[in-house]
Design an enzyme around this catalytic site. Sequence first.
Site, mmCIF file in Angstrom:
data_model
loop_
_atom_site.group_PDB
_atom_site.id
_atom_site.type_symbol
_atom_site.label_atom_id
_atom_site.label_comp_id
_atom_site.label_asym_id
_atom_site.label_seq_id
_atom_site.Cartn_x
_atom_site.Cartn_y
_atom_site.Cartn_z
ATOM 1 N N THR A 33 0.851 -1.193 0.000
ATOM 2 C CA THR A 33 0.000 0.000 0.000
ATOM 3 C C THR A 33 0.889 1.247 0.000
ATOM 4 O O THR A 33 1.965 1.236 0.592
ATOM 5 C CB THR A 33 -0.896 -0.019 1.253
ATOM 6 O OG1 THR A 33 -1.811 -1.109 1.124
ATOM 7 C CG2 THR A 33 -1.701 1.280 1.397
ATOM 8 N N GLY A 34 0.398 2.299 -0.659
ATOM 9 C CA GLY A 34 1.148 3.559 -0.693
ATOM 10 C C GLY A 34 1.423 3.984 -2.122
ATOM 11 O O GLY A 34 1.077 3.269 -3.071
ATOM 12 N N THR A 36 4.309 4.307 -3.777
ATOM 13 C CA THR A 36 5.287 3.492 -4.503
ATOM 14 C C THR A 36 4.664 2.149 -4.889
ATOM 15 O O THR A 36 4.828 1.673 -6.018
ATOM 16 C CB THR A 36 6.559 3.273 -3.646
ATOM 17 O OG1 THR A 36 6.867 4.488 -2.957
ATOM 18 C CG2 THR A 36 7.728 2.865 -4.507
ATOM 19 N N ASP A 89 6.227 -4.197 -1.525
ATOM 20 C CA ASP A 89 5.595 -3.108 -0.770
ATOM 21 C C ASP A 89 6.573 -1.940 -0.648
ATOM 22 O O ASP A 89 7.787 -2.108 -0.844
ATOM 23 C CB ASP A 89 5.209 -3.636 0.629
ATOM 24 C CG ASP A 89 4.140 -2.777 1.304
ATOM 25 O OD1 ASP A 89 3.840 -1.674 0.808
ATOM 26 O OD2 ASP A 89 3.603 -3.222 2.337
ATOM 27 N N GLY A 90 6.053 -0.792 -0.312
ATOM 28 C CA GLY A 90 6.896 0.372 -0.025
ATOM 29 C C GLY A 90 7.316 0.353 1.435
ATOM 30 O O GLY A 90 7.025 -0.594 2.175
ATOM 31 N N ASP A 92 8.484 3.335 4.836
ATOM 32 C CA ASP A 92 8.740 4.718 5.259
ATOM 33 C C ASP A 92 10.215 4.920 5.578
ATOM 34 O O ASP A 92 10.741 6.017 5.407
ATOM 35 C CB ASP A 92 7.864 5.058 6.466
ATOM 36 C CG ASP A 92 6.396 4.977 6.095
ATOM 37 O OD1 ASP A 92 5.986 5.701 5.172
ATOM 38 O OD2 ASP A 92 5.678 4.147 6.674
ATOM 39 N N GLY A 103 3.759 1.875 7.738
ATOM 40 C CA GLY A 103 2.489 2.276 8.342
ATOM 41 C C GLY A 103 2.159 3.733 8.155
ATOM 42 O O GLY A 103 1.136 4.202 8.654
ATOM 43 N N GLY A 104 3.017 4.446 7.393
ATOM 44 C CA GLY A 104 2.707 5.845 7.102
ATOM 45 C C GLY A 104 1.355 5.999 6.434
ATOM 46 O O GLY A 104 0.658 6.987 6.614
ATOM 47 N N GLU A 111 -0.332 -5.181 6.114
ATOM 48 C CA GLU A 111 0.976 -5.292 5.445
ATOM 49 C C GLU A 111 1.886 -6.281 6.172
ATOM 50 O O GLU A 111 2.586 -7.080 5.535
ATOM 51 C CB GLU A 111 1.650 -3.912 5.390
ATOM 52 C CG GLU A 111 0.990 -2.969 4.394
ATOM 53 C CD GLU A 111 1.518 -1.553 4.457
ATOM 54 O OE1 GLU A 111 1.388 -0.832 3.456
ATOM 55 O OE2 GLU A 111 2.043 -1.137 5.505
HETATM 56 C C1 5RP Z 1 1.522 2.154 4.168
HETATM 57 C C2 5RP Z 1 2.995 1.986 4.121
HETATM 58 C C3 5RP Z 1 3.686 2.489 2.898
HETATM 59 O O1 5RP Z 1 4.366 1.439 2.311
HETATM 60 C C4 5RP Z 1 4.663 3.558 3.307
HETATM 61 O O2 5RP Z 1 3.947 4.570 4.007
HETATM 62 C C5 5RP Z 1 5.366 4.158 2.094
HETATM 63 O O3 5RP Z 1 4.435 4.840 1.308
HETATM 64 P P1 5RP Z 1 4.884 5.655 0.029
HETATM 65 O O4 5RP Z 1 5.342 4.665 -0.967
HETATM 66 O O5 5RP Z 1 3.632 6.398 -0.387
HETATM 67 O O6 5RP Z 1 5.978 6.606 0.457
HETATM 68 O O7 5RP Z 1 3.630 1.465 4.997
HETATM 69 O O8 5RP Z 1 1.008 1.730 5.394
#
Ligand code: 5RP
Length: 262
Positions: A33-34, A36, A89-90, A92, A103-104, A111
């Site tokens: 999620t996010g 990226t 996954d992406g 933070d 978890g941002g 996740e």
């Molecule tokens: C979501 C997450 C995302 O992977 C994390 O926040 C990175 O997001 P982004 O790719 O928008 O910077 O942990 O819960």
Amino acid sequence: MPAELSPIDKAKYVAARRAIEYVEDGMRVGLGTGSTAAWMVKCLGEVVREEGLMVTTVATSVRTAELARKVGLPVATLDEVRWLDLTIDGADEFDPGLNLIKGGGGALLHEKIVATASDQMVVIADRTKQVDRLGAFPLPVEIIPFGWQTTKALVEEILANVEVLGRSVAIRMNGSEPFRSDEGNLILDLHLRRISNPAQLSLVLNQIPGVVENGLFLDICDVAIVGNADGTVELHDIHRGTVEQERVDIVDGDNLFVDIVD
Ligand code: 5RP
């Protein structure tokens, strides 16, 4: 390379493109999620549509599931699939040991469950996510709504006894209301600045009854792919102990993904 993209989006895009090369025919793939991860979902959708790659996916959030269906990916539940070959996954933050803060975007619980149920986890990121030590990004902790003020006080109490540089704790808001995860839970953001012992912190946080899970992903990630705006990527492989530079081949004029907003 899509010319219209900002440097940061180009970096995310090339990391996502490279990560898709880990997906093989017939795989069960966890979708992060996010912003990226959204690039990765679009890229995977393109490969499935244009090359006939067969995959089953499990999404880590409602919004990722919606995007996946939109781009033509079959989405199953984790209960249907049980175990996954790969999750992309992406993050933070990631440190040299490929430990993560996640978890941002508020999806850390699903996740972590999905990444833990995967044979391999590949993280995709831009350079801003790479740190020497975790903690500059506020650590998200998912808690249940019942008695949340008490849970917050208990979290603050345990922070007094762990080695961190900051100790302020904030309930995450969504406008004037507390943010709710896909499970209907709340998120505390722990402003720690520097976490000296992530394993100890993770353990003590998860011992508090109202805490569901925290955003430290320790010894879960296998590979981190860092994208750069110039089209190069850096592959960090924790098992091989290698860091390799590569250039991602992008078809000229490829701008299929400029409409992604997460
Ligand atoms: C979501 C997450 C995302 O992977 C994390 O926040 C990175 O997001 P982004 O790719 O928008 O910077 O942990 O819960």
